[in-house]
Design a protein around this motif. Structure first.
Motif, mmCIF file in Angstrom:
data_model
loop_
_atom_site.group_PDB
_atom_site.id
_atom_site.type_symbol
_atom_site.label_atom_id
_atom_site.label_comp_id
_atom_site.label_asym_id
_atom_site.label_seq_id
_atom_site.Cartn_x
_atom_site.Cartn_y
_atom_site.Cartn_z
ATOM 1 N N LEU A 189 43.095 46.134 54.241
ATOM 2 C CA LEU A 189 42.972 44.795 54.814
ATOM 3 C C LEU A 189 44.246 44.020 54.536
ATOM 4 C CD1 LEU A 189 39.336 43.956 53.628
ATOM 5 C CD2 LEU A 189 40.065 45.141 55.709
ATOM 6 N N LEU A 190 44.804 43.388 55.569
ATOM 7 C CA LEU A 190 46.083 42.695 55.449
ATOM 8 C C LEU A 190 45.890 41.197 55.285
ATOM 9 C CD1 LEU A 190 48.138 44.510 58.234
ATOM 10 C CD2 LEU A 190 47.877 45.151 55.834
ATOM 11 N N GLU A 191 46.680 40.610 54.385
ATOM 12 C CA GLU A 191 46.724 39.153 54.290
ATOM 13 C C GLU A 191 47.423 38.604 55.540
ATOM 14 O OE1 GLU A 191 45.728 36.696 52.146
ATOM 15 O OE2 GLU A 191 44.492 38.210 51.158
ATOM 16 N N PRO A 192 47.004 37.440 56.040
ATOM 17 C CA PRO A 192 47.552 36.919 57.308
ATOM 18 C C PRO A 192 49.080 36.834 57.359
ATOM 19 C CG PRO A 192 45.618 35.667 56.680
ATOM 20 C CD PRO A 192 45.903 36.603 55.540
ATOM 21 N N GLY A 193 49.729 36.485 56.254
ATOM 22 C CA GLY A 193 51.180 36.299 56.283
ATOM 23 C C GLY A 193 51.982 37.494 55.817
ATOM 24 N N CYS A 194 51.351 38.651 55.673
ATOM 25 C CA CYS A 194 52.052 39.780 55.042
ATOM 26 C C CYS A 194 53.204 40.326 55.883
ATOM 27 C CB CYS A 194 51.062 40.881 54.679
ATOM 28 S SG CYS A 194 50.299 41.697 56.100
ATOM 29 N N LEU A 195 53.045 40.412 57.191
ATOM 30 C CA LEU A 195 54.134 40.944 58.014
ATOM 31 C C LEU A 195 55.301 39.974 58.104
ATOM 32 C CD1 LEU A 195 52.425 42.830 60.991
ATOM 33 C CD2 LEU A 195 53.171 43.682 58.759
ATOM 34 N N THR A 196 55.002 38.694 58.099
ATOM 35 C CA THR A 196 56.078 37.699 58.061
ATOM 36 C C THR A 196 56.902 37.859 56.788
ATOM 37 O OG1 THR A 196 54.762 36.128 59.342
ATOM 38 C CG2 THR A 196 56.589 35.231 58.058
ATOM 39 N N ALA A 197 56.215 38.000 55.665
ATOM 40 C CA ALA A 197 56.919 38.195 54.392
ATOM 41 C C ALA A 197 57.735 39.481 54.407
ATOM 42 C CB ALA A 197 55.910 38.218 53.237
ATOM 43 N N GLY A 247 36.512 48.666 61.253
ATOM 44 C CA GLY A 247 36.256 47.381 61.911
ATOM 45 C C GLY A 247 36.848 46.221 61.137
ATOM 46 N N ASP A 248 36.677 46.225 59.819
ATOM 47 C CA ASP A 248 37.258 45.168 58.988
ATOM 48 C C ASP A 248 38.782 45.213 59.020
ATOM 49 O OD1 ASP A 248 34.767 44.229 58.264
ATOM 50 O OD2 ASP A 248 34.667 45.441 56.439
ATOM 51 N N THR A 249 39.324 46.420 59.055
ATOM 52 C CA THR A 249 40.786 46.555 59.123
ATOM 53 C C THR A 249 41.330 45.947 60.414
ATOM 54 O OG1 THR A 249 40.736 48.572 57.774
ATOM 55 C CG2 THR A 249 42.688 48.209 59.140
ATOM 56 N N LEU A 250 40.693 46.240 61.527
ATOM 57 C CA LEU A 250 41.142 45.686 62.810
ATOM 58 C C LEU A 250 40.932 44.180 62.864
ATOM 59 C CD1 LEU A 250 39.910 48.476 65.246
ATOM 60 C CD2 LEU A 250 42.251 47.986 64.530
ATOM 61 N N LEU A 251 39.881 43.688 62.229
ATOM 62 C CA LEU A 251 39.672 42.243 62.169
ATOM 63 C C LEU A 251 40.821 41.568 61.427
ATOM 64 C CD1 LEU A 251 37.823 39.811 62.722
ATOM 65 C CD2 LEU A 251 36.686 40.287 60.538
ATOM 66 N N SER A 252 41.271 42.183 60.325
ATOM 67 C CA SER A 252 42.401 41.608 59.576
ATOM 68 C C SER A 252 43.684 41.669 60.388
ATOM 69 C CB SER A 252 42.584 42.330 58.240
ATOM 70 O OG SER A 252 43.170 43.604 58.391
ATOM 71 N N LEU A 253 43.849 42.719 61.193
ATOM 72 C CA LEU A 253 45.024 42.814 62.059
ATOM 73 C C LEU A 253 45.015 41.741 63.137
ATOM 74 C CD1 LEU A 253 45.256 46.690 62.396
ATOM 75 C CD2 LEU A 253 47.096 45.212 61.566
ATOM 76 N N SER A 254 43.839 41.420 63.657
ATOM 77 C CA SER A 254 43.745 40.390 64.700
ATOM 78 C C SER A 254 44.023 38.998 64.144
ATOM 79 C CB SER A 254 42.355 40.418 65.344
ATOM 80 O OG SER A 254 41.359 39.966 64.439
ATOM 81 N N ALA A 255 43.893 38.832 62.823
ATOM 82 C CA ALA A 255 44.090 37.519 62.198
ATOM 83 C C ALA A 255 45.497 37.332 61.630
ATOM 84 C CB ALA A 255 43.050 37.309 61.096
ATOM 85 N N LEU A 256 46.379 38.292 61.865
ATOM 86 C CA LEU A 256 47.733 38.181 61.324
ATOM 87 C C LEU A 256 48.480 36.987 61.922
ATOM 88 C CD1 LEU A 256 48.860 41.924 61.285
ATOM 89 C CD2 LEU A 256 48.421 40.474 59.303
ATOM 90 N N GLU A 257 49.202 36.279 61.074
ATOM 91 C CA GLU A 257 49.968 35.104 61.506
ATOM 92 C C GLU A 257 51.432 35.473 61.722
ATOM 93 O OE1 GLU A 257 49.211 32.471 58.284
ATOM 94 O OE2 GLU A 257 47.130 32.064 58.863
ATOM 95 N N TYR A 258 51.658 36.519 62.475
ATOM 96 C CA TYR A 258 53.025 36.983 62.709
ATOM 97 C C TYR A 258 53.510 36.462 64.057
ATOM 98 C CZ TYR A 258 57.037 40.010 63.315
ATOM 99 O OH TYR A 258 58.312 40.478 63.521
ATOM 100 N N PRO A 259 54.703 35.843 64.114
ATOM 101 C CA PRO A 259 55.173 35.212 65.359
ATOM 102 C C PRO A 259 55.570 36.190 66.463
ATOM 103 C CG PRO A 259 56.255 34.270 63.424
ATOM 104 C CD PRO A 259 55.577 35.518 62.971
ATOM 105 N N GLY A 260 55.897 37.425 66.095
ATOM 106 C CA GLY A 260 56.351 38.381 67.102
ATOM 107 C C GLY A 260 55.233 39.208 67.693
#
Length: 456
Positions: A197-205, A115-128
Protein backbone atom coordinates in the motif's frame (compact mmCIF):
# COMPACT_ATOMS: atom_id res chain seq x y z
CA UNK A 1 29.09 26.84 -16.01
CA UNK A 2 26.65 23.93 -16.34
CA UNK A 3 28.09 20.44 -16.17
CA UNK A 4 25.11 18.25 -15.39
CA UNK A 5 21.36 18.46 -15.62
CA UNK A 6 18.61 16.00 -14.88
CA UNK A 7 16.15 15.22 -17.67
CA UNK A 8 13.15 16.67 -15.82
CA UNK A 9 14.74 19.57 -13.96
CA UNK A 10 16.83 22.57 -14.79
CA UNK A 11 20.62 22.78 -15.03
CA UNK A 12 22.72 22.25 -11.90
CA UNK A 13 25.98 24.22 -11.45
CA UNK A 14 29.17 22.19 -11.67
CA UNK A 15 30.44 23.29 -8.24
CA UNK A 16 27.26 21.92 -6.61
CA UNK A 17 28.34 18.36 -7.33
CA UNK A 18 31.95 19.04 -6.29
CA UNK A 19 30.83 20.45 -2.94
CA UNK A 20 28.38 17.60 -2.45
CA UNK A 21 31.14 15.04 -3.09
CA UNK A 22 33.49 16.76 -0.63
CA UNK A 23 30.84 16.76 2.10
CA UNK A 24 30.11 13.09 1.45
CA UNK A 25 33.77 12.13 1.74
CA UNK A 26 34.15 14.18 4.92
CA UNK A 27 31.20 12.41 6.55
CA UNK A 28 32.64 9.07 5.50
CA UNK A 29 36.06 9.91 6.95
CA UNK A 30 34.62 11.05 10.29
CA UNK A 31 32.48 7.92 10.57
CA UNK A 32 35.45 5.73 9.67
CA UNK A 33 37.74 7.33 12.27
CA UNK A 34 35.13 6.95 15.00
CA UNK A 35 34.46 3.32 14.05
CA UNK A 36 38.17 2.46 14.11
CA UNK A 37 38.56 4.17 17.48
CA UNK A 38 35.64 2.17 18.80
CA UNK A 39 37.27 -1.08 17.65
CA UNK A 40 40.49 -0.16 19.46
CA UNK A 41 38.50 0.55 22.63
CA UNK A 42 36.57 -2.71 22.23
CA UNK A 43 39.78 -4.71 21.88
CA UNK A 44 41.23 -3.10 24.99
CA UNK A 45 38.10 -3.79 27.01
CA UNK A 46 37.91 -7.38 25.87
CA UNK A 47 41.53 -8.41 26.52
CA UNK A 48 40.67 -10.38 29.69
CA UNK A 49 37.83 -12.12 27.86
CA UNK A 50 40.13 -12.90 24.92
CA UNK A 51 42.81 -14.32 27.21
CA UNK A 52 40.36 -16.50 29.14
CA UNK A 53 38.71 -17.82 26.00
CA UNK A 54 42.10 -18.48 24.39
CA UNK A 55 43.19 -20.49 27.45
CA UNK A 56 40.00 -22.57 27.30
CA UNK A 57 40.13 -23.20 23.54
CA UNK A 58 42.93 -21.86 21.35
CA UNK A 59 44.21 -18.26 20.95
CA UNK A 60 43.47 -18.18 17.21
CA UNK A 61 39.96 -19.59 17.66
CA UNK A 62 39.30 -17.10 20.46
CA UNK A 63 40.45 -14.21 18.23
CA UNK A 64 38.25 -15.35 15.34
CA UNK A 65 35.18 -15.69 17.59
CA UNK A 66 35.61 -12.28 19.20
CA UNK A 67 36.38 -10.65 15.86
CA UNK A 68 33.03 -11.67 14.43
CA UNK A 69 30.80 -11.38 17.50
CA UNK A 70 32.33 -8.17 18.87
CA UNK A 71 34.93 -6.26 16.87
CA UNK A 72 33.46 -6.33 13.35
CA UNK A 73 29.83 -5.77 14.48
CA UNK A 74 31.11 -3.01 16.78
CA UNK A 75 32.83 -1.31 13.85
CA UNK A 76 29.67 -1.55 11.76
CA UNK A 77 27.45 -0.22 14.53
CA UNK A 78 29.82 2.69 15.23
CA UNK A 79 30.06 3.65 11.54
CA UNK A 80 26.29 3.44 11.22
CA UNK A 81 25.75 5.60 14.30
CA UNK A 82 28.01 8.43 13.16
CA UNK A 83 26.64 8.33 9.61
CA UNK A 84 23.12 8.72 10.95
CA UNK A 85 24.16 11.59 13.23
CA UNK A 86 25.92 13.37 10.34
CA UNK A 87 23.24 12.58 7.79
CA UNK A 88 22.15 15.46 5.51
CA UNK A 89 18.54 16.50 5.37
CA UNK A 90 16.30 14.60 2.97
CA UNK A 91 17.61 15.40 -0.51
CA UNK A 92 14.74 16.64 -2.68
CA UNK A 93 14.46 18.87 -5.73
CA UNK A 94 11.25 19.70 -7.57
CA UNK A 95 11.47 18.98 -11.32
CA UNK A 96 10.44 21.54 -13.92
CA UNK A 97 7.93 19.02 -15.24
CA UNK A 98 6.71 15.80 -13.69
CA UNK A 99 7.69 12.74 -15.71
CA UNK A 100 5.29 9.97 -16.65
CA UNK A 101 5.81 6.70 -14.77
CA UNK A 102 4.97 3.08 -15.53
CA UNK A 103 4.05 1.19 -12.34
CA UNK A 104 4.51 -2.59 -12.50
CA UNK A 105 2.43 -4.60 -10.04
CA UNK A 106 3.43 -8.27 -9.99
CA UNK A 107 0.62 -10.46 -8.67
CA UNK A 108 0.15 -14.16 -8.09
CA UNK A 109 -2.92 -15.41 -6.16
CA UNK A 110 -3.49 -12.01 -4.53
CA UNK A 111 -7.28 -11.69 -4.64
CA UNK A 112 -7.44 -10.73 -0.93
CA UNK A 113 -5.01 -7.81 -1.14
CA UNK A 114 -4.79 -6.56 -4.74
CA UNK A 115 -7.95 -4.47 -4.35
CA UNK A 116 -6.48 -2.44 -1.49
CA UNK A 117 -3.26 -2.00 -3.44
CA UNK A 118 -5.10 -0.60 -6.46
CA UNK A 119 -7.16 1.65 -4.19
CA UNK A 120 -3.92 3.14 -2.81
CA UNK A 121 -2.64 3.62 -6.37
CA UNK A 122 -5.81 5.49 -7.33
CA UNK A 123 -5.30 7.85 -4.37
CA UNK A 124 -1.74 8.84 -5.25
CA UNK A 125 -1.12 12.60 -5.26
CA UNK A 126 1.37 12.53 -8.10
CA UNK A 127 1.15 15.42 -10.63
CA UNK A 128 2.33 13.41 -13.64
CA UNK A 129 0.81 10.61 -15.68
CA UNK A 130 0.79 7.06 -14.31
CA UNK A 131 0.51 3.89 -16.34
CA UNK A 132 -0.39 1.08 -13.93
CA UNK A 133 0.30 -2.36 -15.36
CA UNK A 134 -1.07 -5.17 -13.21
CA UNK A 135 0.77 -8.36 -14.12
CA UNK A 136 -1.28 -11.41 -13.16
CA UNK A 137 1.25 -14.24 -13.34
CA UNK A 138 -1.14 -17.13 -13.92
CA UNK A 139 -3.10 -16.77 -10.68
CA UNK A 140 -5.40 -19.67 -9.76
CA UNK A 141 -7.73 -17.56 -7.64
CA UNK A 142 -9.88 -14.51 -8.37
CA UNK A 143 -7.06 -12.00 -8.79
CA UNK A 144 -8.06 -11.11 -12.35
CA UNK A 145 -11.70 -10.55 -11.38
CA UNK A 146 -10.72 -8.23 -8.54
CA UNK A 147 -8.46 -6.21 -10.85
CA UNK A 148 -11.28 -5.85 -13.38
CA UNK A 149 -13.65 -4.70 -10.65
CA UNK A 150 -11.19 -1.94 -9.75
CA UNK A 151 -11.13 -0.40 -13.22
CA UNK A 152 -13.86 2.02 -12.11
CA UNK A 153 -11.42 3.55 -9.61
CA UNK A 154 -9.39 4.95 -12.52
CA UNK A 155 -12.18 5.71 -14.99
CA UNK A 156 -12.53 9.34 -13.86
CA UNK A 157 -8.77 9.92 -13.58
CA UNK A 158 -7.48 11.13 -16.95
CA UNK A 159 -3.83 10.94 -15.93
CA UNK A 160 -4.15 7.35 -14.64
CA UNK A 161 -4.25 4.38 -16.99
CA UNK A 162 -4.91 0.88 -15.63
CA UNK A 163 -3.66 -1.95 -17.84
CA UNK A 164 -4.52 -5.45 -16.59
CA UNK A 165 -2.27 -8.11 -18.14
CA UNK A 166 -2.75 -11.81 -17.51
CA UNK A 167 -0.33 -14.62 -18.29
CA UNK A 168 -1.88 -18.05 -18.44
CA UNK A 169 1.16 -19.83 -17.04
CA UNK A 170 3.17 -18.79 -14.00
CA UNK A 171 6.65 -17.63 -15.00
CA UNK A 172 8.01 -16.44 -11.65
CA UNK A 173 8.59 -12.93 -10.39
CA UNK A 174 11.56 -12.11 -12.62
CA UNK A 175 9.76 -13.39 -15.71
CA UNK A 176 6.57 -11.45 -15.12
CA UNK A 177 8.45 -8.23 -14.29
CA UNK A 178 10.49 -8.52 -17.47
CA UNK A 179 7.26 -8.97 -19.41
CA UNK A 180 5.97 -5.79 -17.77
CA UNK A 181 9.21 -4.02 -18.68
CA UNK A 182 8.55 -4.84 -22.34
CA UNK A 183 5.05 -3.38 -22.07
CA UNK A 184 6.02 -0.23 -20.13
CA UNK A 185 5.52 2.97 -22.11
CA UNK A 186 7.67 5.32 -20.00
CA UNK A 187 11.35 5.72 -19.15
CA UNK A 188 10.73 5.67 -15.40
CA UNK A 189 9.49 2.38 -13.97
CA UNK A 190 8.27 1.74 -10.43
CA UNK A 191 7.78 -1.78 -9.12
CA UNK A 192 5.54 -2.68 -6.20
CA UNK A 193 4.32 -5.97 -4.79
CA UNK A 194 0.63 -6.78 -5.00
CA UNK A 195 0.34 -6.58 -1.20
CA UNK A 196 1.94 -3.13 -0.93
CA UNK A 197 0.00 0.00 0.00
CA UNK A 198 1.43 3.37 -1.06
CA UNK A 199 1.28 6.62 0.86
CA UNK A 200 -0.34 9.35 -1.31
CA UNK A 201 2.84 11.44 -1.64
CA UNK A 202 5.36 8.64 -2.06
CA UNK A 203 5.96 8.97 -5.81
CA UNK A 204 6.35 12.72 -5.53
CA UNK A 205 9.01 12.20 -2.87
CA UNK A 206 10.72 9.57 -5.00
CA UNK A 207 10.91 11.75 -8.11
CA UNK A 208 12.17 14.73 -6.09
CA UNK A 209 14.83 12.45 -4.58
CA UNK A 210 15.87 11.36 -8.08
CA UNK A 211 16.13 14.99 -9.15
CA UNK A 212 18.47 15.74 -6.24
CA UNK A 213 20.66 12.70 -6.94
CA UNK A 214 24.00 12.84 -8.77
CA UNK A 215 24.18 12.10 -12.50
CA UNK A 216 24.35 8.37 -13.10
CA UNK A 217 21.64 7.57 -10.57
CA UNK A 218 19.43 4.95 -12.22
CA UNK A 219 17.45 3.57 -9.27
CA UNK A 220 15.88 4.84 -6.07
CA UNK A 221 14.81 2.48 -3.30
CA UNK A 222 11.71 3.57 -1.43
CA UNK A 223 11.04 3.14 2.28
CA UNK A 224 9.06 0.03 3.13
CA UNK A 225 7.34 -0.33 6.52
CA UNK A 226 5.17 -3.09 7.93
CA UNK A 227 1.46 -2.57 7.33
CA UNK A 228 0.15 -5.56 9.31
CA UNK A 229 2.28 -5.08 12.42
CA UNK A 230 -0.35 -6.26 14.89
CA UNK A 231 -1.27 -9.42 13.04
CA UNK A 232 1.02 -11.65 15.17
CA UNK A 233 4.07 -11.55 17.43
CA UNK A 234 6.21 -12.21 14.38
CA UNK A 235 4.90 -9.12 12.58
CA UNK A 236 5.29 -7.02 15.74
CA UNK A 237 9.02 -7.81 15.75
CA UNK A 238 9.32 -7.19 12.01
CA UNK A 239 7.76 -3.75 12.46
CA UNK A 240 10.90 -2.71 14.32
CA UNK A 241 13.22 -4.52 11.95
CA UNK A 242 11.87 -2.44 9.05
CA UNK A 243 11.45 0.76 11.08
CA UNK A 244 14.91 0.56 12.71
CA UNK A 245 17.32 -1.93 11.17
CA UNK A 246 16.48 -1.86 7.47
CA UNK A 247 15.69 1.87 7.48
CA UNK A 248 18.98 2.75 9.21
CA UNK A 249 21.08 0.70 6.81
CA UNK A 250 19.35 2.08 3.73
CA UNK A 251 19.72 5.66 4.97
CA UNK A 252 23.43 5.10 5.53
CA UNK A 253 24.01 3.44 2.16
CA UNK A 254 21.96 6.11 0.40
CA UNK A 255 24.16 8.83 1.92
CA UNK A 256 27.05 7.38 -0.07
CA UNK A 257 25.04 6.76 -3.28
CA UNK A 258 25.42 3.01 -2.96
CA UNK A 259 22.14 1.51 -1.73
CA UNK A 260 22.71 -2.23 -2.10
CA UNK A 261 19.11 -3.32 -2.64
CA UNK A 262 16.49 -1.47 -4.67
CA UNK A 263 13.81 -3.83 -3.39
CA UNK A 264 11.13 -5.06 -5.74
CA UNK A 265 8.45 -4.24 -3.17
CA UNK A 266 8.85 -0.51 -3.89
CA UNK A 267 11.59 1.03 -6.02
CA UNK A 268 12.03 3.28 -9.04
CA UNK A 269 14.30 2.52 -12.00
CA UNK A 270 15.41 4.04 -15.27
CA UNK A 271 13.98 1.72 -17.92
CA UNK A 272 17.03 2.14 -20.15
CA UNK A 273 19.30 0.92 -17.33
CA UNK A 274 17.06 -2.09 -16.74
CA UNK A 275 17.24 -2.98 -20.42
CA UNK A 276 21.00 -2.55 -20.38
CA UNK A 277 21.42 -5.21 -17.68
CA UNK A 278 18.85 -7.50 -19.29
CA UNK A 279 16.09 -6.88 -16.77
CA UNK A 280 15.56 -8.91 -13.64
CA UNK A 281 17.60 -12.15 -13.49
CA UNK A 282 15.77 -15.42 -12.87
CA UNK A 283 17.19 -15.91 -9.39
CA UNK A 284 16.01 -16.21 -5.80
CA UNK A 285 17.26 -12.70 -5.02
CA UNK A 286 16.40 -11.06 -8.32
CA UNK A 287 16.23 -7.51 -6.90
CA UNK A 288 19.54 -7.86 -5.04
CA UNK A 289 21.39 -9.23 -8.06
CA UNK A 290 19.85 -6.57 -10.32
CA UNK A 291 20.94 -3.75 -8.00
CA UNK A 292 24.49 -5.08 -7.78
CA UNK A 293 24.63 -5.35 -11.56
CA UNK A 294 23.74 -1.65 -11.80
CA UNK A 295 26.38 -0.75 -9.20
CA UNK A 296 28.95 -2.88 -11.02
CA UNK A 297 28.38 -0.72 -14.10
CA UNK A 298 29.28 2.35 -12.04
CA UNK A 299 25.72 3.61 -11.72
CA UNK A 300 24.44 5.12 -8.47
CA UNK A 301 21.49 3.78 -6.48
CA UNK A 302 19.82 6.13 -4.02
CA UNK A 303 17.27 5.89 -1.24
CA UNK A 304 14.18 8.04 -0.70
CA UNK A 305 13.72 8.00 3.07
CA UNK A 306 10.34 9.73 2.95
CA UNK A 307 8.80 7.78 0.05
CA UNK A 308 6.78 5.36 2.14
CA UNK A 309 4.99 2.15 1.28
CA UNK A 310 3.44 -0.44 3.60
CA UNK A 311 4.03 -4.13 3.02
CA UNK A 312 2.24 -7.15 4.45
CA UNK A 313 4.98 -8.96 6.35
CA UNK A 314 5.06 -12.74 6.96
CA UNK A 315 2.78 -13.62 9.87
CA UNK A 316 4.36 -16.91 11.00
CA UNK A 317 7.91 -17.86 11.85
CA UNK A 318 7.97 -20.41 9.05
CA UNK A 319 7.01 -17.78 6.45
CA UNK A 320 9.54 -15.31 7.88
CA UNK A 321 12.29 -17.93 7.88
CA UNK A 322 11.60 -18.76 4.24
CA UNK A 323 11.75 -15.06 3.33
CA UNK A 324 15.03 -14.42 5.16
CA UNK A 325 16.49 -17.60 3.75
CA UNK A 326 15.75 -16.21 0.26
CA UNK A 327 17.43 -12.92 1.19
CA UNK A 328 20.54 -14.75 2.39
CA UNK A 329 20.66 -16.81 -0.79
CA UNK A 330 20.20 -13.68 -2.86
CA UNK A 331 23.20 -12.05 -1.21
CA UNK A 332 25.37 -15.06 -2.06
CA UNK A 333 24.07 -15.01 -5.64
CA UNK A 334 25.00 -11.34 -5.92
CA UNK A 335 28.48 -11.92 -4.47
CA UNK A 336 29.06 -14.83 -6.84
CA UNK A 337 28.04 -12.85 -9.94
CA UNK A 338 29.33 -9.40 -9.02
CA UNK A 339 32.23 -10.07 -6.66
CA UNK A 340 34.28 -7.65 -8.74
CA UNK A 341 32.44 -4.89 -6.86
CA UNK A 342 34.83 -5.63 -4.00
CA UNK A 343 37.57 -4.00 -6.10
CA UNK A 344 35.67 -0.82 -7.01
CA UNK A 345 37.25 2.43 -5.85
CA UNK A 346 34.18 4.08 -4.40
CA UNK A 347 32.97 4.72 -0.87
CA UNK A 348 30.06 2.28 -1.07
CA UNK A 349 32.47 -0.60 -1.79
CA UNK A 350 32.83 -0.95 1.98
CA UNK A 351 29.19 -2.06 2.19
CA UNK A 352 29.88 -4.88 -0.28
CA UNK A 353 32.65 -6.05 2.05
CA UNK A 354 30.19 -5.85 4.93
CA UNK A 355 27.87 -8.23 3.12
CA UNK A 356 30.74 -10.64 2.63
CA UNK A 357 31.57 -10.41 6.35
CA UNK A 358 27.95 -11.07 7.30
CA UNK A 359 28.52 -14.72 6.40
CA UNK A 360 31.24 -15.00 9.05
CA UNK A 361 29.26 -12.91 11.55
CA UNK A 362 26.16 -15.09 11.21
CA UNK A 363 28.26 -18.24 11.52
CA UNK A 364 30.02 -16.91 14.63
CA UNK A 365 26.76 -15.93 16.30
CA UNK A 366 25.09 -19.22 15.39
CA UNK A 367 27.94 -21.54 16.33
CA UNK A 368 29.56 -19.60 19.19
CA UNK A 369 27.54 -16.75 20.66
CA UNK A 370 24.14 -18.46 20.87
CA UNK A 371 25.66 -21.58 22.53
CA UNK A 372 27.53 -19.13 24.76
CA UNK A 373 24.26 -17.57 25.89
CA UNK A 374 22.92 -21.02 26.76
CA UNK A 375 26.06 -21.74 28.77
CA UNK A 376 25.75 -18.36 30.51
CA UNK A 377 22.30 -19.36 31.76
CA UNK A 378 24.10 -22.10 33.72
CA UNK A 379 26.74 -19.71 35.04
CA UNK A 380 29.42 -20.57 32.47
CA UNK A 381 30.64 -17.33 30.86
CA UNK A 382 33.13 -18.64 28.33
CA UNK A 383 31.53 -17.18 25.19
CA UNK A 384 29.04 -14.65 26.54
CA UNK A 385 29.31 -12.71 29.74
CA UNK A 386 29.10 -9.27 31.36
CA UNK A 387 31.99 -7.93 29.28
CA UNK A 388 29.89 -8.49 26.14
CA UNK A 389 27.69 -5.62 27.26
CA UNK A 390 30.76 -3.38 27.44
CA UNK A 391 31.95 -4.28 23.95
CA UNK A 392 28.69 -3.59 22.04
CA UNK A 393 26.69 -0.81 23.75
CA UNK A 394 26.89 1.25 20.57
CA UNK A 395 23.93 -0.69 19.14
CA UNK A 396 21.62 0.86 21.71
CA UNK A 397 22.77 4.34 20.66
CA UNK A 398 22.11 3.94 16.96
CA UNK A 399 18.71 2.43 17.71
CA UNK A 400 17.86 5.54 19.71
CA UNK A 401 19.13 7.81 16.92
CA UNK A 402 17.22 6.04 14.15
CA UNK A 403 14.06 6.04 16.27
CA UNK A 404 14.21 9.84 16.60
CA UNK A 405 14.96 10.25 12.89
CA UNK A 406 12.13 7.98 11.82
CA UNK A 407 9.57 9.50 14.17
CA UNK A 408 10.38 13.00 12.94
CA UNK A 409 10.04 11.82 9.35
CA UNK A 410 6.58 10.36 10.05
CA UNK A 411 5.54 13.50 11.88
CA UNK A 412 6.51 15.72 8.93
CA UNK A 413 4.20 13.66 6.74
CA UNK A 414 1.37 13.48 9.27
CA UNK A 415 1.61 9.68 9.39
CA UNK A 416 0.63 7.90 12.56
CA UNK A 417 2.12 4.47 13.15
CA UNK A 418 0.93 2.43 16.10
CA UNK A 419 3.96 0.79 17.69
CA UNK A 420 4.29 -2.37 19.77
CA UNK A 421 6.54 -2.02 22.82
CA UNK A 422 6.66 -5.77 23.32
CA UNK A 423 7.45 -6.13 19.63
CA UNK A 424 10.55 -4.01 20.19
CA UNK A 425 11.60 -6.21 23.13
CA UNK A 426 11.24 -9.25 20.89
CA UNK A 427 13.14 -7.49 18.07
CA UNK A 428 16.00 -6.41 20.35
CA UNK A 429 16.57 -9.57 22.37
CA UNK A 430 15.10 -12.58 20.55
CA UNK A 431 14.81 -11.72 16.86
CA UNK A 432 18.58 -11.77 16.08
CA UNK A 433 18.97 -15.13 17.81
CA UNK A 434 16.37 -16.54 15.42
CA UNK A 435 17.31 -14.77 12.20
CA UNK A 436 21.05 -15.40 12.16
CA UNK A 437 20.69 -19.20 12.15
CA UNK A 438 18.11 -18.77 9.37
CA UNK A 439 20.68 -16.80 7.35
CA UNK A 440 23.21 -19.60 7.89
CA UNK A 441 20.56 -21.99 6.59
CA UNK A 442 20.23 -19.82 3.48
CA UNK A 443 24.00 -19.69 2.92
CA UNK A 444 24.21 -23.47 3.27
CA UNK A 445 21.35 -23.98 0.79
CA UNK A 446 23.05 -21.73 -1.75
CA UNK A 447 26.53 -23.23 -1.35
CA UNK A 448 25.18 -26.78 -1.63
CA UNK A 449 23.09 -26.05 -4.70
CA UNK A 450 19.67 -26.29 -3.09
CA UNK A 451 16.60 -26.04 -5.28
CA UNK A 452 15.84 -22.48 -6.32
CA UNK A 453 12.22 -21.45 -6.15
CA UNK A 454 10.28 -18.58 -4.66
CA UNK A 455 9.32 -20.51 -1.52
CA UNK A 456 12.62 -22.41 -1.13
Amino acid sequence: MVANAHPYGGPIPENYWRNRERRKKLRFAIAMLFALAWVVLSIWLSMPWLADLGALTHPILALVVLTFIAYVPGFMNAFLLVSLVLRPDAQRRTPQHWPSISVLVAAYNEEELIGDTLLSLSALEYPGELEIIVLDDGSQDGTTAVVQSCESLFAALPSRILRPVRREQNSGKAGVLNHGLELASHELVVTIDADTLLEPGCLTAMIERLEASPPGTVAIAGTVLVGNAFKSWITKAQQWDYFHGIAAVKRMQGMYDGTLVAQGAFSLYQRSALLEVGGWPDMVGEDIVLTWDLLNRDYCVGHAEDAIAWTMAPTTFRELAQQRKRWARGMIEALALHGSLLKKRRLSTMFIWWNLLFVSIDLAFTLAFIPGIILALFGIFWLAGPVTLLVLPIAALWNLVIYRIQMRMLKRQNIRMKRSVWGFVLFAFVYPLLMQPVSVWGYFAEFTGGKKQWNS
